[in-house]
Design an enzyme around this catalytic site. Structure first.
Site, PDB file in Angstrom:
ATOM      1  N   LYS A  95      -2.461  -2.068  -8.858  1.00 14.43           N
ATOM      2  CA  LYS A  95      -2.636  -2.971  -7.999  1.00 14.43           C
ATOM      3  C   LYS A  95      -3.569  -3.990  -7.825  1.00 14.43           C
ATOM      4  CE  LYS A  95      -6.949  -1.177  -7.267  1.00 14.43           C
ATOM      5  NZ  LYS A  95      -8.507  -1.656  -7.431  1.00 14.43           N
TER       6      LYS A  95
ATOM      7  N   PRO B  72      -3.584  -1.521 -18.367  1.00 12.89           N
ATOM      8  CA  PRO B  72      -4.837  -0.945 -19.038  1.00 12.89           C
ATOM      9  C   PRO B  72      -6.467  -0.338 -18.309  1.00 12.89           C
ATOM     10  CG  PRO B  72      -5.116  -2.961 -18.134  1.00 12.89           C
ATOM     11  CD  PRO B  72      -3.830  -2.483 -18.221  1.00 12.89           C
TER      12      PRO B  72
ATOM     13  N   SER C 156      -2.738   6.054  -9.670  1.00 13.78           N
ATOM     14  CA  SER C 156      -0.802   5.843  -9.218  1.00 13.78           C
ATOM     15  C   SER C 156      -0.482   6.348 -10.717  1.00 13.78           C
ATOM     16  CB  SER C 156      -0.868   4.681  -9.970  1.00 13.78           C
ATOM     17  OG  SER C 156       0.247   4.090  -9.980  1.00 13.78           O
TER      18      SER C 156
ATOM     19  N   ASP D 261      -8.540   6.527  -5.117  1.00 13.01           N
ATOM     20  CA  ASP D 261      -7.573   4.818  -4.389  1.00 13.01           C
ATOM     21  C   ASP D 261      -6.545   5.942  -3.927  1.00 13.01           C
ATOM     22  OD1 ASP D 261      -9.587   3.191  -4.529  1.00 13.01           O
ATOM     23  OD2 ASP D 261      -9.083   2.842  -7.043  1.00 13.01           O
TER      24      ASP D 261
END
Length: 292
Positions: free
Chosen positions: A9, A93, A103, A135
Site C-alpha cells: 500500500k 521491502p 499485509s 495497519d
C-alpha cells in the site's frame, strides 16, 4: 495448496491527529492498495504445528514475526488443532512504509481461514487483525479507504486515479515505533480531511492539503528523502510524497515519459530500487493468487 498475493500500500497523505487513551497515535490517512507489488504466501496443510519458511534476510524471531503471530492467534481464537506450512516469498521491502508485514499478516489470516475451512465473521477477523497491528485491518478489506483512529476505523471509498506511479525505495529501514517517537506536532484542529477532497471519485493531487506529517521529522534525520521528493517535483510529478513512516518515496505523474525519465535517472545514478506502475491498473487488478 493455496497461494495468495499480499500486496503493498501507499498513503496518499497521512495526518497524525493526537494520542489515543491506549497510548497509540491517532491517524487520518488515505490508503491505496498497490497490487503491482506483492509478497507471495503459499499455504499447505500440516500436522498440529505452524512451520514458517521465507526467503527474507531479516530472520525475524518467531515471536515477532507477524505471519507466525497471525497463524498462532487464529489457532488460539478458533481452537483449531490444524497446522500449516507457510512459505513467504518477499518482494515488499521491510521498514519502507508500504505495509509489507501487515499485509502478510492479513493474508495469513485470510489464507488459513480458507485452508482450515474456518467460519469466522468479518468483524471478528478485523478485531483479531487489530490485536496484531494497526495497519492489518486495512488489508482485509482490500480497496482504497480512509483509515482513522488506531487503524480500526476504515471507510472504503470510490477513487479513480489515472497516471503513472513511480516508487523509489532507498533501502533505508525505518522502524514504525521509532518513527512515531519522532513526531512531536499533530495536525491542527479543523485540518482538511482527505475524503473532503474527493469529488465523484476524483482527487486533485496538486492540492496542498495532501501531506504526510511524518515527512518533516523523518526528512530532518534522513535528508536524502527530502532530496528525492524535490527531484520528483522538479521533473513533473503531480504529487511527491513519502508513504507511511518511510522510507519509500513516490511520485504520481500524468506523463509516462516524465515518469520513465525519473526512473532512468535513479537507475543510472543511485543504488535505489524503483518500480514504475500504471496506477489505475495496479489499483484495480483482481488477481490475488490461486488454489492448486
Amino acid at each position: 495448496m493455496l497461494t495468495l498475493h499480499a500486496h503493498a500500500k501507499i498513503n496518499l497523505g497521512l495526518r497524525i491527529t493526537g494520542i489515543l487513551p491506549n497510548g497509540y497515535h491517532a491517524i487520518h490517512s488515505l490508503f491505496l492498495p498497490i497490487r503491482g507489488l506483492f509478497d507471495v504466501l503459499t499455504f499447505k496443510l500440516h500436522d498440529e504445528s505452524i512451520e514458517f519458511i521465507d526467503n527474507s534476510s531479516l530472520r525475524i524471531p518467531a515471536g515477532n514475526n507477524l505471519v507466525v503471530r497471525a497463524a498462532n492467534a487464529l489457532r488460539q481464537y478458533t481452537g483449531t488443532k490444524q497446522g500449516a506450512i507457510i512459505h513467504l516469498d518477499k518482494s515488499i521491502p521491510a521498514g519502507a512504509g508500504m505495509g509489507g508485514g501487515s499485509s502478510d499478516a492479513a493474508y495469513t489470516l485470510r489464507g488459513l481461514c480458507q485452508l482450515w475451512n474456518i467460519e469466522i465473521s468479518h468483524e471478528e477477523l478485523l478485531s483479531l487483525a487489530l490485536s496484531l497491528g494497526s495497519d492489518i485491518p486495512f488489508f482485509l478489506q482490500d480497496q482504497p479507504a480512509i483509515v482513522e483512529g488506531q487503524g480500526e476505523i476504515i471507510q472504503p471509498i470510490q477513487l479513480e486515479l489515472d497516471g503513472w506511479l513511480l516508487i523509489i525505495m532507498p533501502g533505508l529501514h525505518i522502524g514504525t515505533t521509532w518513527a512515531y517517537a519522532q513526531v512531536h506536532q499533530f495536525a491542527p484542529i479543523g485540518f482538511t480531511r482527505f475524503d473532503s477532497l474527493i469529488h465523484e471519485g476524483i482527487i486533485n493531487l496538486t492540492n496542498s492539503s495532501i501531506v504526510n506529517d511524518f515527512e518533516s521529522p523523518i526528512h530532518a534525520i534522513y535528508p536524502e528523502l527530502a532530496k528525492i521528493k524535490q527531484y520528483l517535483k522538479d521533473v513533473g510529478a503531480e504529487l511527491a510524497l513519502m508513504s507511511g513512516s518511510g522510507s519509500t518515496m513516490y511520485g504520481i505523474f500524468t506523463s509516462k515519459e516524465q515518469a520513465e525519465h525519473a526512473q532512468y535517472w535513479y537507475s543510472s545514478n543511485t543504488t535505489y530500487s524503483t518500480i514504475l506502475l500504471p496506477l489505475h491498473e495496479t489499483m484495480n487488478a483482481t488477481s490475488n493468487g490461486s488454489i492448486t
